[in-house]
Design an enzyme around this catalytic site. Structure first.
Site, mmCIF file in Angstrom:
data_model
loop_
_atom_site.group_PDB
_atom_site.id
_atom_site.type_symbol
_atom_site.label_atom_id
_atom_site.label_comp_id
_atom_site.label_asym_id
_atom_site.label_seq_id
_atom_site.Cartn_x
_atom_site.Cartn_y
_atom_site.Cartn_z
ATOM 1 C CG LEU A 171 -32.593 -31.357 -20.983
ATOM 2 C CD1 LEU A 171 -31.178 -31.477 -20.434
ATOM 3 C CD2 LEU A 171 -33.617 -31.629 -19.876
ATOM 4 C CG ASP A 172 -32.216 -25.994 -25.668
ATOM 5 O OD1 ASP A 172 -31.807 -25.206 -24.804
ATOM 6 O OD2 ASP A 172 -31.477 -26.500 -26.518
ATOM 7 C CE1 TYR A 173 -38.080 -26.855 -29.405
ATOM 8 C CE2 TYR A 173 -37.143 -29.054 -29.353
ATOM 9 C CZ TYR A 173 -37.441 -27.892 -30.041
ATOM 10 O OH TYR A 173 -37.088 -27.771 -31.358
#
Length: 224
Positions: A171-173
């Site tokens: 989700l960060d990426y």
């Protein structure tokens, strides 16, 4: 037959200031760096925490090198007036600002998007958070794992009814990619209008945009 290769990159000549930490913000900066942007990362005196994650025997974090390649770096104490002024001076001479501090931090420092835009009308500001910039979630700290849990990904990826985190901070990426796409769109808009744009992305919106029908069904089941 030989084919000539154009060594120019599409974002050559564009300056980006990255004030984020950990993954989502820095990954956004690294993506822009791939395309030729000059990315200047502002780190606290102790350095970005990712520098110290999963150190190898030679005291190097490969994760740090992964999300920080293609960048320049400067250390500033943003808790001091002098540090904030240096940061502001850099931002006012730049095309893009990326930040993923706790919502409200830029406002506290006197560097809200509206204030910066008064002095740099073409500035594109990208703000990344866990839940968005609205008042109801401003105090909630979020990490990839917490968003995976709250949006149901741990439910659909678990084994034997045991919720399990997906094996990467995807989700960060994804949020970093979404932010980079927004910045590229804003660059095109600025080419047409001469004005910068404000971009706001969040981990929770990225999670729900990826879920299609699977996670909403799981989320409804968990809330029942």
């Amino acid at each position: 037959q030989m084919t000539s290769v154009n060594k120019n990159r599409p974002l050559d000549g564009m300056r980006v200031i990255e004030m984020g930490q950990l993954i989502a913000g820095p990954f956004t900066g690294s993506v822009l760096g791939y395309f030729g942007a000059e990315v200047i990362k502002i780190e606290p005196p102790t350095g970005d925490p990712v520098r110290y994650w999963r150190l190898t025997e030679n005291n190097t974090s490969y994760w740090w090198h992964s999300v920080s390649r293609n960048k320049k770096s400067i250390t500033l104490n943003l808790k001091s007036d002098e540090g904030r002024q240096i940061a502001k001076d850099l931002i006012l001479k730049s095309d893009v600002l990326i930040e993923n501090f706790k919502p409200g931090t830029l406002e506290k420092w006197g560097m809200s998007p509206d204030e910066l835009k008064k002095e740099n009308p073409g500035l594109i500001t990208a703000r990344i958070s866990g839940y968005g910039q609205n008042d109801s979630t401003v105090s909630r700290q979020a990490f990839d794992a917490t968003i995976q849990a709250e949006t149901g990904y741990m439910h659909i990826s678990g084994h034997d009814n045991k919720p399990t985190m997906i094996g990467t901070v995807f989700l960060d990426y994804t949020t970093g990619l979404n932010t980079a796409i927004g910045i590229l769109a804003a660059i095109n808009s600025r080419n047409l209008t001469g004005k910068g744009e404000l971009i706001e992305t969040s981990l929770v919106s990225s999670a729900l945009s990826l879920s299609m029908s699977a996670v909403p069904v799981s989320y409804t089941h968990l809330r029942a």
